[in-house]
Enzyme design. Structure first.
Site, PDB file in Angstrom:
ATOM      1  N   SER A  54       0.846  -1.192   0.000  1.00  0.00           N
ATOM      2  CA  SER A  54       0.000   0.000   0.000  1.00  0.00           C
ATOM      3  C   SER A  54       0.885   1.248   0.000  1.00  0.00           C
ATOM      4  O   SER A  54       1.644   1.466  -0.951  1.00  0.00           O
ATOM      5  CB  SER A  54      -0.961  -0.031   1.192  1.00  0.00           C
ATOM      6  OG  SER A  54      -2.020   0.882   1.008  1.00  0.00           O
ATOM      7  N   GLU A 182      -9.770  -5.095  -3.531  1.00  0.00           N
ATOM      8  CA  GLU A 182      -8.967  -4.101  -2.831  1.00  0.00           C
ATOM      9  C   GLU A 182      -9.800  -3.115  -2.009  1.00  0.00           C
ATOM     10  O   GLU A 182      -9.413  -2.721  -0.913  1.00  0.00           O
ATOM     11  CB  GLU A 182      -8.107  -3.324  -3.832  1.00  0.00           C
ATOM     12  CG  GLU A 182      -6.938  -4.100  -4.411  1.00  0.00           C
ATOM     13  CD  GLU A 182      -5.743  -4.149  -3.479  1.00  0.00           C
ATOM     14  OE1 GLU A 182      -5.880  -3.721  -2.317  1.00  0.00           O
ATOM     15  OE2 GLU A 182      -4.677  -4.613  -3.922  1.00  0.00           O
ATOM     16  N   HIS A 270      -7.869  -5.742   0.801  1.00  0.00           N
ATOM     17  CA  HIS A 270      -6.610  -5.006   0.903  1.00  0.00           C
ATOM     18  C   HIS A 270      -5.826  -5.488   2.120  1.00  0.00           C
ATOM     19  O   HIS A 270      -6.374  -5.630   3.208  1.00  0.00           O
ATOM     20  CB  HIS A 270      -6.929  -3.513   1.030  1.00  0.00           C
ATOM     21  CG  HIS A 270      -5.745  -2.612   0.971  1.00  0.00           C
ATOM     22  ND1 HIS A 270      -4.952  -2.498  -0.147  1.00  0.00           N
ATOM     23  CD2 HIS A 270      -5.220  -1.753   1.894  1.00  0.00           C
ATOM     24  CE1 HIS A 270      -3.996  -1.604   0.076  1.00  0.00           C
ATOM     25  NE2 HIS A 270      -4.124  -1.150   1.320  1.00  0.00           N
TER      26      HIS A 270
END
Length: 363
Positions: A54, A182, A270
């Site tokens: 990320s 995600e 995610h």
């Protein structure tokens, strides 16, 4: 090893009297230390791998094209790369609003005596108001943070996609990946959206493929599903895919993966790939409540992902076919993991003629 660096306003707010991207400069300092000292610990300074997920993947994308980081690592693993890099104008506007929370100007000397907790609280207040800034900050308003690397032309001379396509970091091997779902965690927190709202959101993305493309490609999707799919694409999936293609065009060796496995209603969410990589999937995730079959699947998949990532770090080859834009061979991590053509073909086609660059003020 892991390295601490300045985050939030300390690391990325654009302030007069201070260099941009201080958090990235911290990372460069840590990598330089590793390069200079790793041999003392039995390591090879010519075989250093960096890994980030990320925001960490965004940092690595920046490091790949920063002159100050050249030659400090040989391989890079980028998990769920965000497409949010800021122009100086957008970064300065965000910094001005955070400073105003404190009654200060966005200057390093004005903020020098502010208590760190107060600076964090000011940034948190602005973060909570992000949805109210969509008319000025665009789709950044739908993200979880008002901070990103700043393409300032000096510390970070260009956006990663353009620079990699031009051959930056052609000697660095890349392992790039993302998860299938995600945006599912953020979508759950945002609640429901209607047709008009999702059209406005999709048409406001930068770059935008337009809501009509999504409606044509996903005709049976509900407004919530359209939002979550488009935001997964805009914020993480397509930036990762486009980075892989840009690096390939620039001469780098690239491998691509997607995690499709999940164990609850948010699917392959995610950060789940990172939890699997480090074997921490059972810690406060609800996995144990999903039952013994899910736990066994997670452990098998965790072992596979870790082994392939370690192989890449050690040898430069994770064990499957390299990615090319023509063949699109992708490692698909699932209950039964395979190598197949890139799974998100509809989204890839939607974004085929859009190019990621630094985000700017919308007004």
């Amino acid at each position: 090893m892991s390295a601490h660096y300045r985050t939030g306003a300390e690391g990325f707010a654009r302030l007069d009297g201070a260099p941009d991207n201080r958090g990235l400069l911290d990372q460069v300092a840590a990598l330089r230390w590793v390069h200079d000292n790793i041999a003392t610990f039995g390591g090879d300074p010519g075989n250093v791998t960096v890994l980030g997920q990320s925001a960490g993947a965004g940092s690595i994308a920046a490091l790949l094209v920063m002159p100050a980081a050249a030659g400090l690592f040989r391989r890079a693993i980028l998990q769920s790369l965000p497409g949010t890099f800021f122009t100086p104008g957008l970064a300065a506007d965000v910094a001005a609003e955070i400073s105003a929370e404190l009654g200060r100007a966005p200057r390093a000397e004005d903020l020098a005596d502010v208590a760190p907790d107060d600076l964090v609280d000011a940034a948190r207040s602005v973060t909570m108001r992000l949805p109210q800034r969509v008319d000025r900050w665009g789709a950044v308003a739908y993200t979880p943070t008002p901070f990103s690397p700043v393409v300032d032309g000096e510390v970070l001379p260009a956006s990663p996609w353009a620079a990699l396509a031009d051959g930056a970091a052609r000697d660095v091997d890349l392992l790039v990946g993302h998860t299938r779902d995600e945006f599912s965690l953020l979508g759950t927190r945002l609640g429901d959206i209607d047709d008009a709202g999702v059209d406005a959101l999709l048409n406001g993305l930068t770059p935008t493929p337009g809501a009509q493309r999504y409606r044509s490609a996903y005709p049976s999707a509900s407004p919530n599903e359209l939002r979550d799919t488009a935001m997964s694409d805009w914020l993480w999936r397509m930036p990762a895919l486009h980075l892989a293609e840009a690096a390939h065009a620039g001469g780098a060796r690239v491998w691509l993966y997607e995690l499709c496995w999940g164990f609850n209603s948010v699917g392959a969410s995610h950060s789940l790939d990172t939890l699997l990589l480090f074997g921490t999937t059972e810690i406060r995730t609800g996995l144990t409540a999903a039952g013994p079959d899910a736990m066994a699947q997670a452990r098998r998949l965790s072992g596979l992902i870790r082994a392939e990532h370690l192989s890449f770090a050690a040898t430069g080859d994770p064990g499957w076919v390299r990615y090319t834009p023509h063949e699109r061979d992708t490692r698909v991590y699932d209950t039964d993991s395979t190598v197949a053509r890139y799974p998100e073909e509809r989204s890839r086609w939607i974004w085929r003629d859009r190019r990621f660059d630094a985000l700017d003020l919308t007004a």
